[in-house]
Design an enzyme around this catalytic site. Sequence first.
Site, PDB file in Angstrom:
ATOM      1  CG  HIS A 267     -54.385 -23.263 -34.420  1.00 59.13           C
ATOM      2  ND1 HIS A 267     -53.775 -24.293 -35.108  1.00 59.13           N
ATOM      3  CD2 HIS A 267     -53.414 -22.699 -33.653  1.00 59.13           C
ATOM      4  CE1 HIS A 267     -52.503 -24.366 -34.755  1.00 59.13           C
ATOM      5  NE2 HIS A 267     -52.246 -23.402 -33.890  1.00 59.13           N
TER       6      HIS A 267
ATOM      7  CD  GLU B 228     -46.906 -17.789 -31.579  1.00 58.67           C
ATOM      8  OE1 GLU B 228     -47.949 -18.308 -32.010  1.00 58.67           O
ATOM      9  OE2 GLU B 228     -46.478 -18.004 -30.434  1.00 58.67           O
TER      10      GLU B 228
ATOM     11  CB  CYS C  68     -45.855 -26.027 -31.860  1.00 62.09           C
ATOM     12  SG  CYS C  68     -46.478 -26.483 -30.240  1.00 62.09           S
TER      13      CYS C  68
ATOM     14  CB  CYS D 254     -49.187 -25.113 -28.001  1.00 62.04           C
ATOM     15  SG  CYS D 254     -48.087 -23.728 -28.272  1.00 62.04           S
TER      16      CYS D 254
END
Lengths: 628, 628
Positions: free
Chosen positions: A194, A302, A319, A385
């Site tokens: 990530h 996602e 996000c 998040c």
Amino acid sequence: MPSERPSPVVDTSASPHARLRPIDLRTVEVTDAFWRPRLRRNREVTLPAQYEQCETTGALRNFERAADLDDGPFNGRYYSDSDVYKWIEAASWTLAGGDSPELVARLDSVIKRVAAAQSGDGYLNTYFSVDRAGERWTDLVVRHEMYCVGHLVQAAVAHHRTTGGRELLDVALRACAHIFERFTPDRVPGTCGHPCLEMALVELYRATGERRWLTLATWQLDSRGRGVLDGSEYLVDHAPVRRQTEVTGHAVRALYLYAAVADVVLETGDEDLRRTVDALWHDLSRHKTSVTGGVGARWDGESFGDAYELPDRAYNETCAAIAHILLAWRLLLLTGAGEYRDAIETALHNGVLCGLSLDGTEFFYQNPLADAGRHRRQEWFSCACCPPNIARLLASLPGYLYTASDEGLWIQLYIGNRADLRLADGTAVRLELATDLPWEGAVSVTVTPEQPAEFTLFLPVPAWAEERPVIRIGGEIVEADHRDGYLAVRRTWAPGDTVELTLATPVRPLVTHPRAAQTHHRVAVTRGPIVYCLEQVDHPDTPVADIRLTGAEDWRPARRTDLLGDVTTLTTSARVLSEPDGPEGAGPPHRRWSGAATATTDVTVTAVPYFAWANREPGPMRVFLPLN
Amino acid sequence: MPSERPSPVVDTSASPHARLRPIDLRTVEVTDAFWRPRLRRNREVTLPAQYEQCETTGALRNFERAADLDDGPFNGRYYSDSDVYKWIEAASWTLAGGDSPELVARLDSVIKRVAAAQSGDGYLNTYFSVDRAGERWTDLVVRHEMYCVGHLVQAAVAHHRTTGGRELLDVALRACAHIFERFTPDRVPGTCGHPCLEMALVELYRATGERRWLTLATWQLDSRGRGVLDGSEYLVDHAPVRRQTEVTGHAVRALYLYAAVADVVLETGDEDLRRTVDALWHDLSRHKTSVTGGVGARWDGESFGDAYELPDRAYNETCAAIAHILLAWRLLLLTGAGEYRDAIETALHNGVLCGLSLDGTEFFYQNPLADAGRHRRQEWFSCACCPPNIARLLASLPGYLYTASDEGLWIQLYIGNRADLRLADGTAVRLELATDLPWEGAVSVTVTPEQPAEFTLFLPVPAWAEERPVIRIGGEIVEADHRDGYLAVRRTWAPGDTVELTLATPVRPLVTHPRAAQTHHRVAVTRGPIVYCLEQVDHPDTPVADIRLTGAEDWRPARRTDLLGDVTTLTTSARVLSEPDGPEGAGPPHRRWSGAATATTDVTVTAVPYFAWANREPGPMRVFLPLN
């Protein structure tokens, strides 16, 4: 003790390839009716509530556990530390807005816990600190170790900039030094499943002047797509970054990564990376952005979908909309082009703001453009998040209102405020911007330099305004160049000069590109920067799914201070299907086409801002409305 | 040695609440140009290839490992056994079509391996057999132990019915007895995260006459939604089955479960369960079925969406389309209503057949209705549920061609065949059905009873035929009652009587229910039971996304024996957008609406059957086509 250095969000003040420089967000006070209460709520409601979440979920206790002060089990996920870091970042930017001894004390206490959890060798991730120490750096694909350090660095830089404190910055520097030793540029490839650390490292370079952090950021970018990870699109690891041409994979990962590419370009001018980020922005902005500025169409992974895959049930993670802003802001600093500003404004008012309940306590993770009534905001998530990401963006919002350049000052967001800025030569200029946007387009800007000074004031002309507004100063019409989305007003400004303009706020029904099949023959209604939707609660007698627009609707704006915390609604006369199931009742989902099923019954419909949906009783919601 | 008992797929011959009885699939030989080659390919290509997959993935070796004949690691997932069981089932039904000593030998060898893997207490799941014996039954939510036994039972029943062999049936009985002891009805609640065993148990009851298997099936149904599992919609565990009213959660799980509900109703007439399954079918068939018969719109959770959530990028798992058929077949046996038959025909020709490449070697797991060109069939999957599910359905297809009742014989699928059936009184009747469907609607049925006999021949009138066909026998027009989707021709049939009818096969552009926003102002083109699509490969000069229908297209069918293994294409004159990006080139995805963007350039477009897409070079595909 606040730092004497400027406190920008993204500090391009010394970036050789930046067209724009940031301003010090401590000098901007938001004053308008729309944003001021939101920032206050962020400070007074959201931040304390998120601190409580960090306590109750055990995310904070994990640091005590790592420091041998708690002998319970690890709580949450291997990236839970990042919740705490994002809270620190949000709290730090918040401090820029004014003193708060209580918040300072709480921040100090949290930072002490973080510092105590750091290993002697600089390593810091509480998931691995106690019983999993042997697993450190064994799984770069999944485990988010660098990602967490990225949020640590961002928190540390924010805290240092707004308070002058070094304790957390030193923790971050030690953590980064540990990574530098472990994954040394030109020696040991290393990058994280990530992305996040990359852009944080560039900011650390900007904050400290230590070039090795920029080197490490570039090294991490260039380690991608080269066998360090799993080669998947999901991780945006399917190709070396410099050879990527389409925005694909996990949306937040992709845009955090590309934001870092832009950061490196700002510092190095790397032409190869510049072409890369330009091509990726083209794909993102032309093919893969929802009308709300939300991005990442697919629930599976996602992730981004194909070009023009912009469905009603878009995933549009909160996000990802924030990441969209982070990327666009960097490209704006690089170029000064209004296209990026427009993208930020749209994503902020719609794709991001929708993620937060009006009372500041509940959050959306996904932001689809239509729903049957079951999608509701939640107080927190097991993967948390989004909530602190919203908080840190809102806390830093004052930093996005202006930029500076050698030519002068740039207004970037028409948000009412009072700001004390400085020209390139150090001249102080106070700006007072008054507006009732996003609802009404009148804007006045009072310019008060400490002494008369010649500079250009850049005033954006948003795409939604459609036409160039007339500019008046002291009542006199002033000519201004229109350059790349901005009106450039150059003159010698005297204290008290007041610029007045009125941006047109026509109701704009938008259609999607004709290759976007899912929204064929449907429109999304917008006005100013605001995207509207229909909610069932406003139409007790008419299923919103049965409403059809006849085309040239005359939408009437109405300010409703009593509704949804003060919004402008749009009302029109439309049509409704009288027998949507046909004369035979609920039939099969597919029937032979025999000319268009035309709605004939008149109905009054009222649209509300998309960002405010799901704050009343549950029910269907639609952004894209079928044309009759 | 074949069994002397009939060999039906779902044996309602003694079910007190069944309107229809099955026929013996061993007595049906498929003879037509469409299905005969497909069944041969299933037997000669797909089955051997899937056996190889069971070998190379280690799914077969797992049984040797469980029998202490192999000391390697476990291969695949905790439900890998089911791949082998579905292969056994497919192979067993295949044997009904004719002798194959080689296949018999291979089956015997596989069955010996399965039998050897069974524990002394009857437990059988190779994932848990060796080193995980202590974990048996500790995780009903995730681990699929009963699911695997369900497929074992279905394989065993098929093998027993088509060969008379008992070895695998005895293994299945021991495995079920173990479960009965462990999760005894009225004593210990028990059910599996993934339904499957329930309908298998009802079939085991039908095959053996032992009522305790029906009791156990009902117990497992009624254990759902009561705290045994996790209470999630995903597992269809959110409420007791009898209180479920909407089809939700994981599509395959839901429809396997509801097929078992129908099975229990067939045996017990339980009014409560009957109302439940009727309500669920209503929701499924009216709100949640794609035009292809595919079901399960969402990629997240492979699950059903909301009512009318029928997007282009539907998940539509191949297994879910098969489950749709399993449920509809049971409801057809219960009621004799043509609606269920129509659903089976649509799902079979489109939603299921699309899952298989034309050469029989590659499979789709998801079957979206539009794609940009990256979705391609694969030889196998790490979760390999779909490929052997297609194989077992095709192998058992002859069993779906007819049913019987006290009134006579029912044609259920217009598939060319020769069948030796029996009336309720035992009279033998040969039927020979000749047709060129799904391409042309002429059907002739030669009826040859061993002696003249009075009975009703039911001939379906598919929804796609739109009008009741004229029936001729020996050239004479015959009146026939139209009852619930069938023409009922009652007479004393003499050997050689030939029924002739021609079903209309108009091209039918279908629209979705007006509440299905995603396909607003778009049509799916169908003809007969076949759903069509546009593939890019047939339009080298025109992006398929730019094609617009003007409405009343005159689609011209053309038989193309050279194309895609012999299909009928549909060609028409349509329009194409000349400047889809507008005069300014690739612009933003959303623009101000200013009247419809009308396509004006003529273009010839050719549609091919959806089931055959992605068998040529990759490129965009669309089922729903925008109206201009």
